[in-house]
Scaffold this active site. Structure first.
Site, PDB file in Angstrom:
ATOM      1  N   ASP A 273     -20.101   8.820  19.962  1.00 35.17           N
ATOM      2  CA  ASP A 273     -21.020   9.868  19.495  1.00 35.17           C
ATOM      3  C   ASP A 273     -22.102   9.228  18.617  1.00 35.17           C
ATOM      4  OD1 ASP A 273     -19.646  12.074  20.709  1.00 35.17           O
ATOM      5  OD2 ASP A 273     -20.164  13.341  18.993  1.00 35.17           O
TER       6      ASP A 273
ATOM      7  N   ASP B  17     -14.728   0.336  10.736  1.00 41.32           N
ATOM      8  CA  ASP B  17     -15.675   0.733   9.686  1.00 41.32           C
ATOM      9  C   ASP B  17     -16.895  -0.191   9.704  1.00 41.32           C
ATOM     10  OD1 ASP B  17     -13.760  -1.139   8.941  1.00 41.32           O
ATOM     11  OD2 ASP B  17     -13.390  -0.332   6.938  1.00 41.32           O
TER      12      ASP B  17
ATOM     13  N   LYS C  42      -8.418  -1.438  13.623  1.00 44.46           N
ATOM     14  CA  LYS C  42      -8.194  -1.282  12.179  1.00 44.46           C
ATOM     15  C   LYS C  42      -6.881  -2.006  11.904  1.00 44.46           C
ATOM     16  CE  LYS C  42      -9.307   0.566   8.192  1.00 44.46           C
ATOM     17  NZ  LYS C  42     -10.528   0.254   7.434  1.00 44.46           N
TER      18      LYS C  42
ATOM     19  N   ASP D 179     -13.902   7.172  20.742  1.00 49.31           N
ATOM     20  CA  ASP D 179     -14.449   8.535  20.781  1.00 49.31           C
ATOM     21  C   ASP D 179     -15.526   8.683  19.719  1.00 49.31           C
ATOM     22  OD1 ASP D 179     -14.665  11.359  21.260  1.00 49.31           O
ATOM     23  OD2 ASP D 179     -13.481  11.663  19.442  1.00 49.31           O
TER      24      ASP D 179
ATOM     25  N   TYR E  68      -3.946   9.665  20.904  1.00 47.63           N
ATOM     26  CA  TYR E  68      -4.173  10.738  21.873  1.00 47.63           C
ATOM     27  C   TYR E  68      -2.936  11.094  22.691  1.00 47.63           C
ATOM     28  CZ  TYR E  68      -9.244  11.166  21.352  1.00 47.63           C
ATOM     29  OH  TYR E  68     -10.499  11.442  20.879  1.00 47.63           O
TER      30      TYR E  68
HETATM   31  C1  IPM Z   1     -14.834  13.282  24.418  1.00 49.54           C
HETATM   32  C2  IPM Z   1     -14.201  14.437  23.687  1.00 49.54           C
HETATM   33  C3  IPM Z   1     -12.717  14.501  23.977  1.00 49.54           C
HETATM   34  C4  IPM Z   1     -12.099  13.218  23.432  1.00 49.54           C
HETATM   35  C5  IPM Z   1     -11.967  15.718  23.411  1.00 49.54           C
HETATM   36  C6  IPM Z   1     -12.660  17.009  23.744  1.00 49.54           C
HETATM   37  C7  IPM Z   1     -10.556  15.751  23.887  1.00 49.54           C
HETATM   38  O1  IPM Z   1     -14.483  14.378  22.324  1.00 49.54           O
HETATM   39  O2  IPM Z   1     -14.722  13.219  25.652  1.00 49.54           O
HETATM   40  O3  IPM Z   1     -15.454  12.436  23.779  1.00 49.54           O
HETATM   41  O4  IPM Z   1     -11.776  13.144  22.225  1.00 49.54           O
HETATM   42  O5  IPM Z   1     -11.945  12.288  24.204  1.00 49.54           O
HETATM   43 MN    MN Z   2     -15.950  12.842  21.815  1.00 53.41          MN
END
Ligand code: IPM
Ligand code: MN
Ligand code: NAD
Length: 373
Positions: free
Chosen positions: A269, A241, A209, A265, A134
Site C-alpha cells: 500500500d 521498519d 523482523k 501487505d 494470515y
Molecule cells: C490485500 C488485502 C487483503 C490482504 C485483505 C483484504 C485480506 O489487504 O489484498 O492487500 O491483507 O491480503
Molecule cells: Mn492490502
C-alpha cells in the site's frame, strides 16, 4: 479456448472489473485471442441474500478455470473478516497461490508524493501469500482454563497446534499464531530469486523482523540464504521498519523485495502511494503450477463506491498481468503501453491521483490508445 472466472465482489470491485473487461474485450478482438469469461457473484450481496460465503461447489467450478480475475472483497454491512477471509484468503489458500506479485512502478506523467521529479521507481514485491500471521490460527480466552486444537492444512503438510491456556484472574486475552514453514519459505524464495535472475536484478532485498520475531523470520532468513547461494544472486536483509524508511527516502535503491505476508501487505500500500495512487496498483496471486488470480491491490473502497470515481487502472493492469500469465505477452504489452500513453499525457487523473477523471472516461482513454494506429 481459455476460461477466465470473474469475481467482481464488493464496493468498487464490480465497477473496476467491468472496465477491465471492456479493455480485455478490445485486445481479444485486436489480437484474435480465444478467451471466455464466466462471472461468479460472490461477496456481500450474495452473502446477505443466501448466508453463503463460498461453497465447495463454487470452488470446484473455479478450479476448472485457467485464471481468475477479482475486483475486491469487503463491505461495511458485513463484519470485518467474513468476506475477506471467507472468500479472498480462502481462494488464495485453496489454489495455493503462494506468491503475491506486486509491481510498484511510477509511470511517466504520474505525480508521486515524493519530492523531486522524474523519480525512477520500479520495484517488484514478491509477497508470500499463504503463511505468516494470515494462517487464521487464533482465539480469545476469558479467565480460567481453555484448550483449543487448531489445525493448519496445506497441500504439502498438516500441523496441529494444541494450545492450552491457564489464564489467572478475570483477564481476557486474544492470540493469533504466525507460521512460516520451511516448505513455504523455500518456494517463495525460489520464485523471487528466479525472477530476479530472469530480470537481471542483482540484489534481492529480504524483508523481515528477525530481531523480534526471531523464530519465524530466522527460518525465513535461512531459506533466503539458501536461495541466494543456489541461484548466485546477492541478497540483503532489511527490517521492515527500515524498509518503510528507505522506500520513502530512496525508493530507487530497490529492485526486487521478498516479504512475508503481513509486511508485504502493508508495504505494497505504501508502494501504491509512491506510484501515484492506490487505484493504480495491480497484483497477481500466483501458483506457477495451478490457477492464478489477478486483482488490484486496493480494496472495495466503500467511501467512493457507486460514484464513478474509482480508478480502473489497477484492475486493467491486473488483467494485463493475467494475459501475460496465460501466455499472451503481446496483448499484455498492448494494455500496459496504452495505459502508459494515457498517463504520460498528464491529462487524465482519477481522484486517487488528485484529478477529476471518471472511471469510465479513464477506460475510454485506454481504449482509444489501444486502437491500431
Ligand atoms: C490485500 C488485502 C487483503 C490482504 C485483505 C483484504 C485480506 O489487504 O489484498 O492487500 O491483507 O491480503
Ligand atoms: Mn492490502
Ligand atoms: P481500500 O483500498 O478499499 O481504500 C483505501 C482508500 O483508497 C480509500 O480512501 C479509497 O477510496 C481509496 N481507493 C481505493 N481504491 C481506489 C481506486 N481504485 N480509485 C480511487 N481511490 C481508491 O481500503 P480500506 O478502506 O481499508 O478497506 C475497504 C474494504 O476493502 C474493507 O472491507 C477491507 O477489508 C477491504 N479490502 C479488500 C481488499 C481486496 O479485496 N483485495 C484489499 C484491501 C481492503
Amino acid at each position: 479456448m481459455q476460461k477466465v472466472g470473474v469475481i467482481p465482489g464488493d464496493g468498487i470491485g464490480p465497477e473496476v472489473v467491468a472496465e477491465a473487461r471492456r479493455v480485455l474485450e478490445k485486445v481479444i478482438e485486436l489480437r484474435n485471442l480465444e478467451l471466455e469469461f464466466e462471472e461468479f457473484p460472490l461477496g456481500a450481496g450474495h452473502y446477505l441474500k443466501t448466508g453463503e460465503v463460498l461453497t465447495e461447489e463454487t470452488l470446484q467450478r473455479l478450479s476448472r478455470k485457467d485464471a481468475l480475475l477479482l475486483g475486491a472483497m469487503g463491505d461495511p454491512r458485513v463484519k470485518p473478516g467474513i468476506l475477506e477471509k471467507g472468500v479472498l484468503l480462502r481462494l488464495r489458500f485453496h489454489f495455493d497461490q503462494y506468491v503475491n506479485l506486486r509491481p510498484v512502478r511510477l509511470y511517466e506523467g504520474v505525480p508521486s508524493p515524493l519530492s523531486g521529479s522524474n523519480r525512477k521507481i520500479d520495484m517488484l514485491f514478491v509477497r508470500e501469500n499463504t503463511e505468516d500471521f494470515y494462517v487464521g490460527l487464533g482465539g480469545r480466552v476469558k479467565g480460567g482454563l481453555s484448550n483449543s486444537s487448531l489445525k493448519l492444512t496445506r497441500r504439502a503438510f498438516e500441523a496441529k497446534f494444541d494450545v492450552g491456556i491457564d489464564l489467572k484472574d478475570e483477564e481476557e486475552l486474544a492470540f493469533q499464531i504466525g507460521v512460516i514453514s520451511k516448505h513455504g519459505a523455500r518456494r517463495v524464495m525460489d520464485f523471487a530469486f528466479q525472477l530476479a535472475k530472469k530480470n537481471g536484478i542483482q540484489l534481492v532485498t529480504s524483508v523481515d523482523k528477525a530481531n523480534v520475531l526471531t523464530d519465524m523470520y530466522g527460518l525465513w532468513r535461512e531459506a533466503c540464504e539458501e536461495a541466494s547461494a543456489k541461484y548466485g544472486v546477492a541478497k540483503e536483509f532489511l527490517y521492515v521498519d527500515a524498509v518503510s524508511l528507505h522506500m520513502v527516502r530512496n525508493p530507487e535503491r530497490f529492485g526486487l523485495l521478498v516479504a512475508p505476508n503481513l509486511f508485504g501487505d502493508i508495504l505494497t500500500d505504501l508502494g501504491a502511494a509512491l506510484q501515484g495512487g492506490l487505484g493504480l496498483a495491480p497484483s497477481g496471486n500466483i501458483n506457477p503450477a495451478g490457477v492464478s488470480m489477478f486483482e488490484p491491490v486496493h480494496g472495495s473502497a466503500p467511501d467512493i463506491a457507486g460514484k464513478g470515481m474509482a480508478n480502473p487502472l489497477g484492475a486493467i493492469l491486473s488483467s494485463a498481468m493475467m494475459l501475460e500469465t496465460l501466455g499472451h505477452v503481446p496483448a499484455a504489452q498492448d494494455i500496459e503501453e496504452a495505459v502508459k500513453r494515457v498517463l504520460k499525457s498528464g491529462k487524465h487523473m482519477t481522484a486517487d491521483m488528485g484529478g477529476k477523471t471518471t472511471t469510465s472516461k479513464m477506460t475510454d482513454e485506454v481504449l482509444a490508445e489501444l486502437a491500431p494506429r
